[in-house]
Write a protein that holds these residues in place. Structure first.
Motif, PDB file in Angstrom:
ATOM      1  N   PHE A 135       0.832  -1.205   0.000  1.00 54.03           N
ATOM      2  CA  PHE A 135       0.000   0.000   0.000  1.00 54.03           C
ATOM      3  C   PHE A 135       0.868   1.258   0.000  1.00 54.03           C
ATOM      4  CE2 PHE A 135      -2.747   3.183   2.148  1.00 54.03           C
ATOM      5  CZ  PHE A 135      -3.843   3.137   1.288  1.00 54.03           C
ATOM      6  N   ALA A 136       1.960   1.239   0.757  1.00 52.07           N
ATOM      7  CA  ALA A 136       2.859   2.397   0.805  1.00 52.07           C
ATOM      8  C   ALA A 136       3.457   2.679  -0.568  1.00 52.07           C
ATOM      9  CB  ALA A 136       3.961   2.167   1.836  1.00 52.07           C
ATOM     10  N   ARG A 137       3.770   1.623  -1.322  1.00 52.02           N
ATOM     11  CA  ARG A 137       4.279   1.835  -2.685  1.00 52.02           C
ATOM     12  C   ARG A 137       3.206   2.489  -3.558  1.00 52.02           C
ATOM     13  NH1 ARG A 137       6.672  -3.221  -1.591  1.00 52.02           N
ATOM     14  NH2 ARG A 137       5.029  -4.384  -2.680  1.00 52.02           N
ATOM     15  N   GLN A 138       1.973   2.038  -3.401  1.00 52.03           N
ATOM     16  CA  GLN A 138       0.880   2.663  -4.146  1.00 52.03           C
ATOM     17  C   GLN A 138       0.717   4.125  -3.746  1.00 52.03           C
ATOM     18  OE1 GLN A 138      -2.707   0.393  -3.559  1.00 52.03           O
ATOM     19  NE2 GLN A 138      -2.060  -1.273  -4.891  1.00 52.03           N
ATOM     20  N   MET A 139       0.866   4.409  -2.459  1.00 56.52           N
ATOM     21  CA  MET A 139       0.754   5.785  -1.977  1.00 56.52           C
ATOM     22  C   MET A 139       1.797   6.681  -2.636  1.00 56.52           C
ATOM     23  SD  MET A 139       0.249   4.941   2.077  1.00 56.52           S
ATOM     24  CE  MET A 139       0.259   6.640   2.677  1.00 56.52           C
ATOM     25  N   THR A 140       3.030   6.196  -2.702  1.00 49.02           N
ATOM     26  CA  THR A 140       4.098   6.995  -3.298  1.00 49.02           C
ATOM     27  C   THR A 140       3.864   7.191  -4.793  1.00 49.02           C
ATOM     28  OG1 THR A 140       5.665   6.186  -1.639  1.00 49.02           O
ATOM     29  CG2 THR A 140       6.591   7.179  -3.611  1.00 49.02           C
ATOM     30  N   GLN A 141       3.405   6.147  -5.461  1.00 47.98           N
ATOM     31  CA  GLN A 141       3.108   6.269  -6.890  1.00 47.98           C
ATOM     32  C   GLN A 141       1.985   7.274  -7.130  1.00 47.98           C
ATOM     33  OE1 GLN A 141       2.346   2.193  -7.962  1.00 47.98           O
ATOM     34  NE2 GLN A 141       4.493   1.591  -7.730  1.00 47.98           N
ATOM     35  N   ARG A 142       0.969   7.235  -6.279  1.00 43.35           N
ATOM     36  CA  ARG A 142      -0.116   8.207  -6.401  1.00 43.35           C
ATOM     37  C   ARG A 142       0.399   9.619  -6.135  1.00 43.35           C
ATOM     38  NH1 ARG A 142      -4.018   8.890  -9.237  1.00 43.35           N
ATOM     39  NH2 ARG A 142      -4.838   6.824  -8.762  1.00 43.35           N
ATOM     40  N   ALA A 143       1.302   9.749  -5.172  1.00 40.80           N
ATOM     41  CA  ALA A 143       1.886  11.055  -4.874  1.00 40.80           C
ATOM     42  C   ALA A 143       2.564  11.637  -6.112  1.00 40.80           C
ATOM     43  CB  ALA A 143       2.885  10.937  -3.722  1.00 40.80           C
ATOM     44  N   ARG A 144       3.304  10.793  -6.852  1.00 43.04           N
ATOM     45  CA  ARG A 144       3.972  11.281  -8.058  1.00 43.04           C
ATOM     46  C   ARG A 144       2.955  11.798  -9.076  1.00 43.04           C
ATOM     47  NH1 ARG A 144       6.824  11.029  -4.889  1.00 43.04           N
ATOM     48  NH2 ARG A 144       8.856  10.050  -4.642  1.00 43.04           N
ATOM     49  N   GLY A 149       1.826  15.169  -8.422  1.00 43.58           N
ATOM     50  CA  GLY A 149       2.849  16.211  -8.458  1.00 43.58           C
ATOM     51  C   GLY A 149       3.619  16.360  -7.169  1.00 43.58           C
ATOM     52  N   MET A 150       3.490  15.401  -6.262  1.00 44.63           N
ATOM     53  CA  MET A 150       4.225  15.422  -4.994  1.00 44.63           C
ATOM     54  C   MET A 150       5.559  14.709  -5.209  1.00 44.63           C
ATOM     55  SD  MET A 150       0.942  14.332  -2.658  1.00 44.63           S
ATOM     56  CE  MET A 150       1.889  14.165  -1.131  1.00 44.63           C
ATOM     57  N   ASN A 151       6.533  15.430  -5.725  1.00 48.08           N
ATOM     58  CA  ASN A 151       7.772  14.805  -6.186  1.00 48.08           C
ATOM     59  C   ASN A 151       8.832  14.645  -5.109  1.00 48.08           C
ATOM     60  OD1 ASN A 151       6.830  14.566  -8.883  1.00 48.08           O
ATOM     61  ND2 ASN A 151       7.258  16.740  -9.202  1.00 48.08           N
ATOM     62  N   ALA A 152       8.582  15.149  -3.917  1.00 44.78           N
ATOM     63  CA  ALA A 152       9.582  15.053  -2.847  1.00 44.78           C
ATOM     64  C   ALA A 152       9.083  14.206  -1.681  1.00 44.78           C
ATOM     65  CB  ALA A 152       9.960  16.451  -2.356  1.00 44.78           C
ATOM     66  N   THR A 153       8.072  13.389  -1.927  1.00 44.68           N
ATOM     67  CA  THR A 153       7.454  12.604  -0.855  1.00 44.68           C
ATOM     68  C   THR A 153       7.722  11.119  -1.045  1.00 44.68           C
ATOM     69  OG1 THR A 153       5.691  14.219  -0.488  1.00 44.68           O
ATOM     70  CG2 THR A 153       5.254  11.965   0.209  1.00 44.68           C
ATOM     71  N   LEU A 154       8.053  10.448   0.043  1.00 47.19           N
ATOM     72  CA  LEU A 154       8.230   8.998   0.044  1.00 47.19           C
ATOM     73  C   LEU A 154       7.473   8.422   1.230  1.00 47.19           C
ATOM     74  CD1 LEU A 154       9.608   6.423  -1.053  1.00 47.19           C
ATOM     75  CD2 LEU A 154      11.516   6.903   0.492  1.00 47.19           C
ATOM     76  N   PHE A 155       6.528   7.536   0.953  1.00 47.69           N
ATOM     77  CA  PHE A 155       5.754   6.887   2.005  1.00 47.69           C
ATOM     78  C   PHE A 155       6.304   5.489   2.273  1.00 47.69           C
ATOM     79  CE2 PHE A 155       2.449   9.826   0.282  1.00 47.69           C
ATOM     80  CZ  PHE A 155       2.239  10.558   1.443  1.00 47.69           C
ATOM     81  N   ILE A 156       6.458   5.163   3.543  1.00 44.00           N
ATOM     82  CA  ILE A 156       6.913   3.843   3.966  1.00 44.00           C
ATOM     83  C   ILE A 156       5.804   3.096   4.691  1.00 44.00           C
ATOM     84  CG2 ILE A 156       8.663   2.586   5.294  1.00 44.00           C
ATOM     85  CD1 ILE A 156       9.760   4.110   2.904  1.00 44.00           C
ATOM     86  N   ASN A 157       4.902   3.835   5.324  1.00 46.53           N
ATOM     87  CA  ASN A 157       3.778   3.200   6.011  1.00 46.53           C
ATOM     88  C   ASN A 157       2.515   4.018   5.798  1.00 46.53           C
ATOM     89  OD1 ASN A 157       3.610   5.276   8.100  1.00 46.53           O
ATOM     90  ND2 ASN A 157       5.426   4.337   9.030  1.00 46.53           N
ATOM     91  N   ALA A 158       1.398   3.500   6.281  1.00 50.61           N
ATOM     92  CA  ALA A 158       0.093   4.130   6.048  1.00 50.61           C
ATOM     93  C   ALA A 158      -0.346   5.026   7.186  1.00 50.61           C
ATOM     94  CB  ALA A 158      -0.967   3.046   5.827  1.00 50.61           C
ATOM     95  N   SER A 159       0.397   5.012   8.291  1.00 49.41           N
ATOM     96  CA  SER A 159      -0.045   5.708   9.498  1.00 49.41           C
ATOM     97  C   SER A 159       0.711   6.988   9.796  1.00 49.41           C
ATOM     98  CB  SER A 159       0.098   4.776  10.706  1.00 49.41           C
ATOM     99  OG  SER A 159       1.469   4.464  10.922  1.00 49.41           O
ATOM    100  N   GLY A 160       1.991   7.038   9.412  1.00 49.52           N
ATOM    101  CA  GLY A 160       2.830   8.168   9.794  1.00 49.52           C
ATOM    102  C   GLY A 160       3.655   7.910  11.033  1.00 49.52           C
ATOM    103  N   LEU A 161       3.579   6.691  11.582  1.00 54.61           N
ATOM    104  CA  LEU A 161       4.434   6.358  12.716  1.00 54.61           C
ATOM    105  C   LEU A 161       5.903   6.529  12.326  1.00 54.61           C
ATOM    106  CD1 LEU A 161       2.559   3.274  14.210  1.00 54.61           C
ATOM    107  CD2 LEU A 161       2.997   5.450  15.367  1.00 54.61           C
ATOM    108  N   PRO A 162       6.787   6.791  13.294  1.00 58.31           N
ATOM    109  CA  PRO A 162       8.167   7.176  12.979  1.00 58.31           C
ATOM    110  C   PRO A 162       8.893   6.217  12.043  1.00 58.31           C
ATOM    111  CG  PRO A 162       7.724   7.519  15.303  1.00 58.31           C
ATOM    112  CD  PRO A 162       6.522   6.819  14.746  1.00 58.31           C
ATOM    113  N   ASN A 163       9.491   6.780  11.017  1.00 60.02           N
ATOM    114  CA  ASN A 163      10.371   6.067  10.095  1.00 60.02           C
ATOM    115  C   ASN A 163      11.228   7.133   9.421  1.00 60.02           C
ATOM    116  OD1 ASN A 163      11.441   4.803   7.617  1.00 60.02           O
ATOM    117  ND2 ASN A 163      10.150   3.077   8.216  1.00 60.02           N
ATOM    118  N   ASP A 164      12.550   7.048   9.596  1.00 61.46           N
ATOM    119  CA  ASP A 164      13.440   8.086   9.086  1.00 61.46           C
ATOM    120  C   ASP A 164      13.314   8.287   7.583  1.00 61.46           C
ATOM    121  OD1 ASP A 164      14.408   8.630  11.581  1.00 61.46           O
ATOM    122  OD2 ASP A 164      16.266   7.484  11.364  1.00 61.46           O
TER     123      ASP A 164
END
Length: 446
Positions: free
Chosen positions: A148-157, A160-175
């Motif tokens: 799902f996180a990969r889909q989120m990042t693809q949707r972001a692109r 036009g959200m070109n500087a965003t990388l999603f690793i999880n669906a919640s926003g819990l800490p991840n560097d």
């Protein structure tokens, strides 16, 4: 009592899963090598005109920041898209996995093997910012949270959200999970534009689930004229974040504030920026130039949309049951790659500083403290009196008043205020009320 063979296998699986997650986090942290971590100065902000998408004001708007629970805006975007396309329905029951139930707070306390209606999961994200509900949506939509996180990042692109990388669906800490104030404002605008009916859910003041009431974390929405959403976020690495939207006299603005030192300080800054935006006193700032800015890229399928390459997402067994993805096809994507941009051939321009906010121009006695918006005059008057009593010293120069108006949907509201203050008195009083955990915003009374 000795564990049964099944319990031993479950224990080994759980232990192995946590080890795998830890190693995955170490690998991702090595890739970003600190470049994507939020800067020591975590502040960033941007005000955007909704109709045109024009930037009215920006500060550090293209610097990498951690989104925290603003991540759930994209989780909801993906959910609204599935609802709009008929792949989900609001009454559909979602299966809760062991993994989803183990998410850190905040959460609804979902139990593994239980089910939750899509509507409740959505409202759990909007109000409580429930991490267990976010992962439940992710797993039921894509089969697993990483998918799902990969889909989120693809949707972001694609947004036009070109500087965003999603690793999880919640926003819990991840560097490795990063975004910018600009990207989050773009996402806020997209939610309003693409899902106007579902966007109204962001104005939900409170949500009751299994007998427990969960107030909306966005308290500024209760006191700021015309605000109807959308999402707060906080982790230690990010500070207090907020994406908000408000509409006045037919004009809508979208704002993003990152790195607040407290909810009250963040809300006051957002209110001040939006006030200046509506007043037309914000000077358009050139896009922030950041020569060391990290560029985030994720490889996507380059074939035309009419001939997608699909990868089947396997169903994931959960406690004897199986979660079957609602959408079982994903565009083929390589692992996320973070790379610095190539050096520019020309000399680096001098960084453009954001335009300063306008100096106060209101005369003494023309400001007020607003502590809520209510459906009746009596309730508004009572709230104003309560606030005046709780901050008697700070509000000694003001008087209780009720201002009648309309909210973002055109409904009549009564705004509880203590008026007759200078701007400084109003802002100082709001700080005092905020320390008492009371919602408050300083506003021009005329």
């Amino acid at each position: 009592m000795a564990n049964t063979p099944v319990q031993q296998r479950q224990t080994r699986w759980s232990f192995g899963r946590h080890i795998a997650r830890a190693l995955s986090g170490i690998a991702l942290a090595g890739v970003v090598a600190g470049a994507a971590q939020a800067a020591p100065d975590r502040t960033a902000s941007l005000i955007m005109d909704y109709s045109t998408g024009a930037t009215l004001y920006s500060q550090n708007a293209d610097e990498p920041r951690h989104p925290a629970s603003l991540t759930k805006m994209m989780t909801l975007y993906m959910t609204f898209e599935a609802l709009q396309q008929g792949r989900l329905s609001m009454d559909q029951k979602l299966l809760v996995s062991q993994f989803a139930s183990e998410q850190d707070p905040t959460k609804l306390g979902l139990r593994p093997g239980a089910t939750i209606p899509v509507r409740d999961a959505v409202l759990g994200l909007v109000t409580k910012s429930a991490n267990d509900a976010a992962v439940t949506l992710a797993e039921n939509l894509a089969g697993s949270e990483p998918a799902f996180a990969r889909q989120m990042t693809q949707r972001a692109r694609r947004l036009g959200m070109n500087a965003t990388l999603f690793i999880n669906a919640s926003g819990l800490p991840n560097d490795a999970q990063i975004t910018t104030a600009r990207d989050m404002a773009v996402l806020g605008r997209a939610l309003i534009r693409d899902f106007p009916d579902f966007y109204q859910l962001f104005s939900t003041r409170a949500f009751t689930y299994q007998g427990r009431v969960h107030p909306n974390h966005n308290r500024l929405m209760n006191v700021y004229d015309g605000m109807d959403g959308i999402k707060t976020g906080f982790i230690r690495a990010s500070g207090f974040n907020l994406v908000a939207s408000a509409k006045r006299d037919g004009r809508r603005l979208v704002g993003a504030v990152f790195g607040g030192t407290s909810p009250g300080q963040r809300d006051q800054l957002m209110a001040k920026l939006l006030d200046a935006g509506f007043a037309g006193t914000l000077t358009a700032a050139a896009p922030d130039y950041a020569p060391k800015r990290t560029q985030v890229a994720i490889a996507e399928d380059t074939k035309p949309a009419i001939t997608p390459v699909s990868t089947r997402v396997p169903a994931r067994p959960v406690g004897g049951a199986t979660i079957t993805p609602v959408s079982a096809t994903l565009g083929r994507a390589a692992a996320p790659v973070i790379a610095a941009p190539p050096p520019a051939a020309t000399a680096k321009p001098v960084a453009a500083k954001p335009a300063p906010l306008p100096a106060p121009t209101k005369a003494r006695g023309t400001w007020a403290v607003q502590v809520g918006a209510f459906s009746t005059n009596a309730n508004a008057h009572k709230a104003a009196e309560t606030a005046a009593a709780s901050a008697r010293h700070a509000l000694s120069g003001g008087s209780v008043s009720v201002a009648e108006g309309k909210d973002g949907k055109g409904a009549k509201v009564f705004r509880a205020r203590i008026a007759g203050l200078t701007e400084k008195e109003a802002r100082d009083a709001c700080q005092a009320l905020t320390r008492q955990k009371s919602a408050c915003v300083a506003v021009p009374a005329s």
